[in-house]
Design a protein around this motif. Sequence first.
Motif, mmCIF file in Angstrom:
data_model
loop_
_atom_site.group_PDB
_atom_site.id
_atom_site.type_symbol
_atom_site.label_atom_id
_atom_site.label_comp_id
_atom_site.label_asym_id
_atom_site.label_seq_id
_atom_site.Cartn_x
_atom_site.Cartn_y
_atom_site.Cartn_z
ATOM 1 N N GLN A 68 4.703 -1.706 1.856
ATOM 2 C CA GLN A 68 3.979 -1.723 3.146
ATOM 3 C C GLN A 68 4.763 -2.572 4.147
ATOM 4 O O GLN A 68 5.181 -3.687 3.828
ATOM 5 C CB GLN A 68 2.577 -2.312 2.978
ATOM 6 N N GLY B 39 -13.992 -2.728 -1.404
ATOM 7 C CA GLY B 39 -15.153 -3.042 -2.232
ATOM 8 C C GLY B 39 -15.407 -2.138 -3.416
ATOM 9 O O GLY B 39 -16.518 -2.164 -3.966
ATOM 10 N N MET C 231 -7.875 -0.542 -4.453
ATOM 11 C CA MET C 231 -8.522 -1.845 -4.682
ATOM 12 C C MET C 231 -7.471 -2.949 -4.585
ATOM 13 O O MET C 231 -6.315 -2.742 -4.945
ATOM 14 C CB MET C 231 -9.145 -1.899 -6.081
ATOM 15 N N ILE D 151 -6.461 -8.688 -8.821
ATOM 16 C CA ILE D 151 -6.007 -10.090 -8.877
ATOM 17 C C ILE D 151 -6.645 -10.734 -10.118
ATOM 18 O O ILE D 151 -5.996 -11.424 -10.886
ATOM 19 C CB ILE D 151 -6.397 -10.857 -7.593
HETATM 20 C C1 LIG Z 1 -5.232 -11.907 -1.110
HETATM 21 C C2 LIG Z 1 -5.280 -10.674 -0.267
HETATM 22 C C3 LIG Z 1 -4.150 -10.257 0.418
HETATM 23 C C4 LIG Z 1 -4.181 -9.081 1.188
HETATM 24 N N1 LIG Z 1 -3.032 -8.656 1.775
HETATM 25 C C5 LIG Z 1 -3.021 -7.459 2.427
HETATM 26 C C6 LIG Z 1 -1.803 -6.905 2.899
HETATM 27 O O1 LIG Z 1 -0.717 -7.459 2.717
HETATM 28 N N2 LIG Z 1 -1.868 -5.713 3.559
HETATM 29 C C7 LIG Z 1 -3.059 -5.028 3.723
HETATM 30 O O2 LIG Z 1 -3.047 -3.935 4.289
HETATM 31 N N3 LIG Z 1 -4.204 -5.521 3.257
HETATM 32 C C8 LIG Z 1 -4.210 -6.699 2.591
HETATM 33 N N4 LIG Z 1 -5.373 -7.140 2.037
HETATM 34 C C9 LIG Z 1 -6.588 -6.298 2.139
HETATM 35 C C10 LIG Z 1 -6.698 -5.377 0.917
HETATM 36 O O3 LIG Z 1 -5.613 -4.474 0.824
HETATM 37 C C11 LIG Z 1 -7.993 -4.551 0.955
HETATM 38 O O4 LIG Z 1 -7.939 -3.718 2.112
HETATM 39 C C12 LIG Z 1 -9.254 -5.417 1.000
HETATM 40 O O5 LIG Z 1 -9.106 -6.572 0.204
HETATM 41 C C13 LIG Z 1 -10.485 -4.658 0.497
HETATM 42 O O6 LIG Z 1 -10.308 -4.196 -0.812
HETATM 43 P P1 LIG Z 1 -10.966 -4.926 -2.103
HETATM 44 O O7 LIG Z 1 -12.435 -5.028 -1.855
HETATM 45 O O8 LIG Z 1 -10.621 -4.020 -3.243
HETATM 46 O O9 LIG Z 1 -10.349 -6.277 -2.203
HETATM 47 C C14 LIG Z 1 -5.382 -8.326 1.285
HETATM 48 C C15 LIG Z 1 -6.517 -8.766 0.586
HETATM 49 C C16 LIG Z 1 -6.471 -9.895 -0.188
HETATM 50 C C17 LIG Z 1 -7.698 -10.324 -0.937
#
Ligand SMILES: Cc1cc2nc3c(=O)[nH]c(=O)nc-3n(C[C@H](O)[C@H](O)[C@H](O)COP(=O)(O)O)c2cc1C
Length: 374
Positions: free
Chosen positions: A100, A300, A321, A326
Motif C-alpha cells: 500500500q 470490524g 481485517m 495482530i
Molecule cells: C495498528 C493499525 C494500523 C493501521 N494502519 C493502516 C494502514 O497503514 N493503512 C490503512 O489503510 N489502514 C490502516 N489501518 C486500518 C485498518 O486497515 C482497517 O481499515 C481498520 O483497522 C478496520 O479493520 P479491523 O476492524 O479489522 O481492524 C490500521 C489499523 C490499525 C489497528
Amino acid sequence: MPQLFDNSCIKSIELSNRAVRSATWTGTGDAKGFVTDFTLDFYGRLAQGGIGLIITGYQYILPNGIQLPFMIGNYDDSQVVGLKKLADTIHAASGKVVGQIVHTGFRANPKLFTVDGDIWAPSEVSDPTVKHPIKVVTKNEILELILAYANAAKRLKQAGFDGVQLHAAHGYGINQFLAPCWNTRGDNYGGSLTNRYRFLGETIEAVRAAIGDDMTLMIKLNGADFVEHGLEIEESLQIGKRLADDGIDAIEISGGSASSGKNLGPVRTKIAHEEDEAYFADMAGHFKDRIKVPIIAVGGFRSPHKIDKILNEGKADYISMSRPFIREPGLLNRWLSGDLSQASCISCNGCFETGLKGKGISCKIDRENMESKH
Ligand SMILES: Cc1cc2nc3c(=O)[nH]c(=O)nc-3n(C[C@H](O)[C@H](O)[C@H](O)COP(=O)(O)O)c2cc1C
Ligand code: SF4
C-alpha cells in the motif's frame, strides 16, 4: 454463493481464501523508513497464518509524506532491497503480498521528516487535526506527487510484490483531493467531481504505465468521510465508477478519518456483538450493486458466521481485517482447522502503543496477561 474458503483470483493474484489482511502500519521500519529484520519477522509470522492476501502497512512515497513513526518508506530506489526481502519473506511462506502506498498530505508529521520539507495539501483547510502550517501544492508539486506514486509502484514491481494498493481513504493525500471539505482549489484539480478526481485519475494512469497491464492495481477508498462536506456514498459511488473505467482491479471500502466524529473513524472500538461487526459492509454492498470490480469490505469483521453472511448477501467479494491478525496471526488457519469461534481481538486499539515506541505493534491484552503472570 461465495464462501470464505473459496479459491479465487484478483486479476493476476491467486488467493486461497477470501480473507485479506487490511493494510496495517506495524511500526517496524527504521528512522528513514527502511525495512528492518524486525519487519521481516513480523511479516514472516503473519504469512504463516493462512491469510489469502496480505496488504502491507502504508508506505510513504516522499519524505514529507510520513505520518507515524517507524513507517516503511518507498521514496528512494535504495529501499528496493529491503522491500524485496519483505516480498520474499511472504512468498517463502506461500503468501501473497500487495504494497500500500500513500502520501499523507496535511496529516504528515513534520517532526518525523528526515530532510527539510513542507506539509503539502490540495488547499488550506480548517480541520481540527491540523497542527502545523500547510503549503498548498502548486501544479509542479502535483506532478511531483504523481511521479512519486508511479516510482513507488515501480519499486514494488521490482521488489517482486504481487500488486499495488493506492491508499485513497482515511483522509490522507488522495482522499484530500477527492473530498470537497479538503479540496477548495480554484484550478482544474478542484471544484467539480471531475476536477477533484483529476489527481487520482492521473495518478492511476502514471502508476499503470509504471507497472504494466498485468500487475494488480487496487485502491482503498472511503465510502463516506463522516465530516461536513466530505464524501458521501453517492459521490463515492461515482468515484467507484470512474475507478472501474480507469482499470482498477479491486476496491476496498472503508470510511472516516481522524477528523470524523467519535467512533466514526476507520478503526472503531466497541465491537462486542455480531451486530456491531462489518460496520462498512452496507456501503460496500452499494459498490457491489453498481460497480463491476471485485469489492473488499473492511471494518470490524470478527466471526466466520458474519463473514459468510456478508459474502452470501452479495455485499462484498472479499473481506479484510487488521486488528484480529495482530492478536492472532494464525486466525485463518484456526478457522480452517474447524475452530470457528470469533477472533479474540476485543477492538480496544491498545495495539498502537508499542508501535509508537518503536517496539512494533502488539496486542495490549496479551501484554497485560503476560505481565500478570510474572
Ligand atoms: C495498528 C493499525 C494500523 C493501521 N494502519 C493502516 C494502514 O497503514 N493503512 C490503512 O489503510 N489502514 C490502516 N489501518 C486500518 C485498518 O486497515 C482497517 O481499515 C481498520 O483497522 C478496520 O479493520 P479491523 O476492524 O479489522 O481492524 C490500521 C489499523 C490499525 C489497528
Ligand atoms: S490491543 Fe489486542 S485486543 Fe486490542 S485492538 Fe489491538 S489486537 Fe485487538
